[in-house]
Design an enzyme around this catalytic site. Structure first.
Site, PDB file in Angstrom:
ATOM      1  N   HIS A 121      82.224 -26.639  -1.089  1.00  0.00           N
ATOM      2  CA  HIS A 121      81.975 -26.195  -2.467  1.00  0.00           C
ATOM      3  C   HIS A 121      80.510 -25.776  -2.649  1.00  0.00           C
ATOM      4  CE1 HIS A 121      81.785 -26.281  -6.866  1.00  0.00           C
ATOM      5  NE2 HIS A 121      80.735 -27.052  -6.731  1.00  0.00           N
ATOM      6  N   HIS A 126      78.483 -21.954  -4.143  1.00  0.00           N
ATOM      7  CA  HIS A 126      77.271 -21.683  -4.912  1.00  0.00           C
ATOM      8  C   HIS A 126      76.201 -20.841  -4.221  1.00  0.00           C
ATOM      9  CE1 HIS A 126      78.389 -24.085  -8.329  1.00  0.00           C
ATOM     10  NE2 HIS A 126      78.573 -25.168  -7.598  1.00  0.00           N
ATOM     11  N   GLU A 166      79.794 -22.871 -12.641  1.00  0.00           N
ATOM     12  CA  GLU A 166      80.957 -23.479 -11.969  1.00  0.00           C
ATOM     13  C   GLU A 166      82.241 -22.663 -12.149  1.00  0.00           C
ATOM     14  OE1 GLU A 166      80.948 -25.718  -9.842  1.00  0.00           O
ATOM     15  OE2 GLU A 166      79.170 -26.935 -10.174  1.00  0.00           O
ATOM     16  N   SER A 185      85.174 -21.886  -4.394  1.00  0.00           N
ATOM     17  CA  SER A 185      85.294 -22.826  -3.273  1.00  0.00           C
ATOM     18  C   SER A 185      86.693 -23.436  -3.192  1.00  0.00           C
ATOM     19  CB  SER A 185      84.247 -23.931  -3.400  1.00  0.00           C
ATOM     20  OG  SER A 185      84.379 -24.594  -4.645  1.00  0.00           O
TER      21      SER A 185
HETATM   22 FE   LIG Z   1      79.274 -27.102  -8.178  1.00  0.00          FE
END
Ligand SMILES: [Fe+2]
Length: 256
Positions: A121, A126, A166, A185
């Site tokens: 993730h 990110h 997010e 992710s």
């Molecule tokens: Fe995150």
């Protein structure tokens, strides 16, 4: 760490983690599942960032190797942390351009959905977006504002982070694309987030976002769609703290 099913893996003196063969297989499986979907549905900034970082199916990625590119290109670096950290530490790290990164890999029985952030993730969700100056400036700005906020204000500020960094969507050339790392992710959430028979897409509106509670333990039922990154710039305003206080007040009176 609060209520995590995972144990943080400490890095060695050079920042490396001794991942298992199973971790390597999990990374490879996820990478090869996620990438075709991301190539189809991620925003341009994410795809450009993927090329910049040179991430591959050979993993798990090691933080020092990601940082060697990330730091040089963006001024950001990944900072190893436990899976879940409190707001004070979270915003404090962002304010220093250190992106908090859990170092463990998800278990094979949690490939499809994981309520906690794992290494896949942090890195695959990110880091590519952090290579884009508009998104990285916005993330830094949230951190700097967050360290000045009290806990209640931080909870409201976290909603902005949640529905952008997010779980944010953005319009590009007439199509809805993904920039949120929580979506990118999770291969299943990539398709889930764009299936309007399952979820709702709302216009990006900061007042609504500040009043929208979210859950971390289930795929999102609702996403906000930005028209362009200009809307991130629009949030970065001194008036945001007043808007946050108004939203806190409104939510309290709604409960009463
Ligand atoms: Fe995150």
């Amino acid at each position: 760490m609060k209520n995590s099913a995972y144990t943080a893996i400490p890095v060695d003196e050079k920042g490396y983690v001794p991942y298992s063969k199973e971790d390597g297989e999990t990374w490879k499986h996820l990478f090869n599942w996620q990438q075709p979907l991301a190539q189809q549905h991620a925003c341009t900034s994410y795809l450009t960032g993927m090329k910049t970082l040179g991430l591959s199916e050979d993993g798990p990625a090691q933080l020092p190797e990601v940082n060697s590119v990330l730091l040089a290109k963006t001024g950001w670096q990944l900072e190893p942390v436990d899976a879940l950290i409190n707001f004070k530490r979270f915003f404090g790290l962002l304010a220093e351009q250190k992106f908090p990164a859990a170092t463990f890999m998800r278990r094979p029985d949690q490939l499809e959905y994981l309520p906690e952030p794992d290494l896949f993730h942090e890195v695959m969700g990110h880091c590519p977006i952090l290579c884009n100056p508009e998104f990285s400036t916005f993330t830094h700005w949230i951190g700097k504002l967050g360290v000045q906020c009290n806990h209640e204000q931080q909870v409201a500020l976290a909603r902005i982070y949640w529905f952008t960094i997010e779980f944010g969507l953005i319009r590009e050339d007439g199509n809805t694309k993904i920039f949120g790392g929580g979506i990118l992710s999770s291969p299943k959430e990539i398709t889930h987030s764009l299936d309007l028979s399952l979820v709702s897409h709302q216009p990006f509106d900061i007042e609504t976002i500040l009043r929208t509670r979210y859950r971390i333990d289930t795929p999102q039922p609702n996403y906000f769609v930005m028209d362009s990154t200009e809307q991130l710039l629009g949030i970065q305003d001194k008036k945001l703290l007043t808007r946050i206080d108004n939203a806190i007040s409104d939510l309290k009176s709604a409960v009463i």
